[in-house]
Design an enzyme around this catalytic site. Structure first.
Site, mmCIF file in Angstrom:
data_model
loop_
_atom_site.group_PDB
_atom_site.id
_atom_site.type_symbol
_atom_site.label_atom_id
_atom_site.label_comp_id
_atom_site.label_asym_id
_atom_site.label_seq_id
_atom_site.Cartn_x
_atom_site.Cartn_y
_atom_site.Cartn_z
ATOM 1 N N SER A 136 48.648 60.352 61.020
ATOM 2 C CA SER A 136 47.688 60.093 62.090
ATOM 3 C C SER A 136 47.337 61.266 62.965
ATOM 4 C CB SER A 136 48.194 58.964 62.977
ATOM 5 O OG SER A 136 47.953 57.760 62.321
ATOM 6 N N SER B 10 45.379 57.382 62.983
ATOM 7 C CA SER B 10 45.088 56.502 64.083
ATOM 8 C C SER B 10 44.872 57.241 65.398
ATOM 9 C CB SER B 10 46.227 55.491 64.228
ATOM 10 O OG SER B 10 47.448 56.160 64.510
ATOM 11 N N LYS C 207 47.430 60.095 73.437
ATOM 12 C CA LYS C 207 47.205 58.875 72.657
ATOM 13 C C LYS C 207 47.771 57.693 73.435
ATOM 14 C CE LYS C 207 47.914 57.232 67.901
ATOM 15 N NZ LYS C 207 48.481 57.554 66.578
HETATM 16 N N1 GLN Z 1 47.180 55.381 58.137
HETATM 17 C C1 GLN Z 1 48.601 55.227 58.178
HETATM 18 C C2 GLN Z 1 48.961 53.804 58.536
HETATM 19 O O1 GLN Z 1 48.092 53.048 58.756
HETATM 20 C C3 GLN Z 1 49.217 56.202 59.131
HETATM 21 C C4 GLN Z 1 49.073 55.821 60.541
HETATM 22 C C5 GLN Z 1 49.888 56.619 61.484
HETATM 23 O O2 GLN Z 1 50.352 57.718 61.186
HETATM 24 N N2 GLN Z 1 50.091 56.041 62.652
HETATM 25 O O3 GLN Z 1 50.081 53.445 58.613
#
Ligand code: GLN
Length: 440
Positions: A136, A112, A37
């Site tokens: 995510s 994400s 990532k």
């Molecule tokens: N969807 C969640 C957020 O927007 C989790 C994102 C993540 O784990 N980076 O914060």
């Protein structure tokens, strides 16, 4: 492996899973290929974290997890597209291309870590590093029909990870092969003096206890789609046939986890983003004739995405004198409550089982109509385990009538990744997982 490398540009053209692809060839044949990532630093490739504000940032060091994968013989083939700074559930908040779901290009890969899940689904024998703050890893694993594990907070060093919410961020793995999770989690784990939140830890026990009983909280089955519910119910039958005891329980604290998470995560994020002002890391091309404040403001206004701005505002508000007790301190109490309700369930059960997401991967046109709160609400099943810092795994468990994958999530006690990983392999033999067609 050479074929995979040669096909990457064309694959990326179709799926937009990488924000950067490795160039040049190794002198030695690597043991395996992996991707990471783009919020994990890498020496030989730009690290942009899905945001224009970091364009051009070339870190001088590898993140600990990347370094360990390379030392184990891996070749980093690309940096995965992601929501800017990890802010999102659909990877649509990326400044460098939105990854497309390999089962239907009109739909999201989840977020994400959307690019990581896409690479895991599309490339044979591939493992990718993902990061979860509030879901995510499991969310995109579920949308792309692959396996994903987010370990116990502190098991994997966060050194070289671009922080979103320091008390929540965890580095984990995604792959279409459950055995790869068991192989590579021990590789990236371990205490690291460069990250004081990484822990001395019990070793991963892959030969010990299996998951013998799961608790299904009734709160998790409200507000999910018909297709997800029916795939989940059928999975319970498979589990029973595998000898796993399934019990319904009630965990009322789960419904407060999502609002508490968005307060804590944005509070931490808003301080973390304060360092991006056009002086270090990446871009520095604002109007230098301005005074400091005006330079910072104009630079940040230009290069932060809309969602990052929204999170800075939210997080600054929840930490403000006069509001802090009402929001931030209250959310911390909810967090403790969530942790203790998990602990209680783990006295009698090996894991808490829920669907991973309330629906299968949505179409981009439907995502564009969602309000921010609607999109935050989609995380209500993944956020609780993240708040508690406990390990959680998503496995593919069904397909809807359009053939889109559906996932279920198992959360276990702190440091109990071993039983989750053995479960993933057992599940892989019991359930018929489909791979997407990749016409290249
Ligand atoms: N969807 C969640 C957020 O927007 C989790 C994102 C993540 O784990 N980076 O914060």
């Amino acid at each position: 492996m050479k074929d995979v490398l040669a096909s990457l540009p064309a694959l990326n053209e179709r799926y937009s899973m990488f924000s950067c692809i490795a160039s040049g060839a190794d002198t030695e044949e690597p043991k395996f290929l992996f991707s990471a990532k783009d919020n994990l630093t890498s020496k030989d490739m730009e690290t942009k974290c899905g945001s224009r504000i970091l364009e051009g940032y070339r870190p001088a060091f590898d993140a600990a997890a990347v370094e360990k994968m390379r030392q184990y013989g891996g070749r980093l083939i690309g940096k995965n597209n992601m929501d800017g700074f990890g802010f999102g559930t659909f990877s649509t908040n990326s400044a460098f291309g939105v990854p497309k779901n390999p089962f239907d290009l009109e739909r999201s890969c989840g977020g994400s870590s959307g690019g990581s899940a896409c690479a895991a689904a599309v490339i044979e024998d591939h493992v990718s590093l993902g990061v979860s703050t509030g879901g995510s890893i499991c969310c995109p694993a579920s949308f792309c029909g692959v396996y994903g594990i987010a370990p116990t907070y502190g098991r994997v060093s966060r050194y070289g990870l671009i922080d979103y919410g320091n008390s929540l961020d965890k580095i984990g793995l995604l792959s279409s092969d459950p055995a790869a999770l068991a192989e590579f989690l021990p590789v990236i784990s371990g205490k690291d003096p460069r990250d004081p939140t990484s822990c001395a830890q019990p070793p991963l026990d892959l030969k010990g206890k299996r998951i013998g009983s799961v608790a299904v909280p009734e709160e998790a089955l409200k507000g999910i789609s018909k297709d997800v519910l029916s795939a989940f119910e059928s999975s319970l039958d498979i589990l029973r046939s595998m000898g796993v005891e399934v019990k319904r329980v009630s965990m009322p604290s789960l419904k407060y986890a999502m609002p508490a998470y968005y307060i804590l995560a944005t509070s931490e994020a808003s301080t973390n983003l304060a360092r991006y002002v056009g002086m270090r890391y990446g871009r520095q091309d604002g109007d230098l004739s301005l005074g400091f404040d005006d330079y910072f403001t104009s630079f940040r206004s230009e290069y932060f995405g809309d969602e990052a701005k929204r999170r800075i505002l939210l997080g600054t508000y929840t930490r403000m004198a006069g509001f802090r007790d009402r929001y931030y301190a209250k959310a911390l109490k909810v967090r403790l409550h969530v942790i203790s309700s998990y602990k209680k369930v783990f006295e009698d059960h090996d894991a808490v089982l829920t669907p991973t997401m309330p629906f299968a991967a949505p179409k981009f046109e439907d995502i564009s109509k969602m309000t921010p709160v609607e999109s935050y609400s989609a995380d209500f099943l993944t956020v609780p385990a993240n708040l508690a810092g406990i390990p959680h795994l998503s496995v593919p468990c069904g397909y809807d009538e359009d053939g889109m994958p559906i996932g279920m999530q198992l959360a276990a006690a702190h440091w109990a990744e071993g039983p989750l990983l053995t479960f993933a392999e057992e599940w892989g033999s019991a359930f018929d997982v489909r791979r997407p067609e990749v016409p290249l």
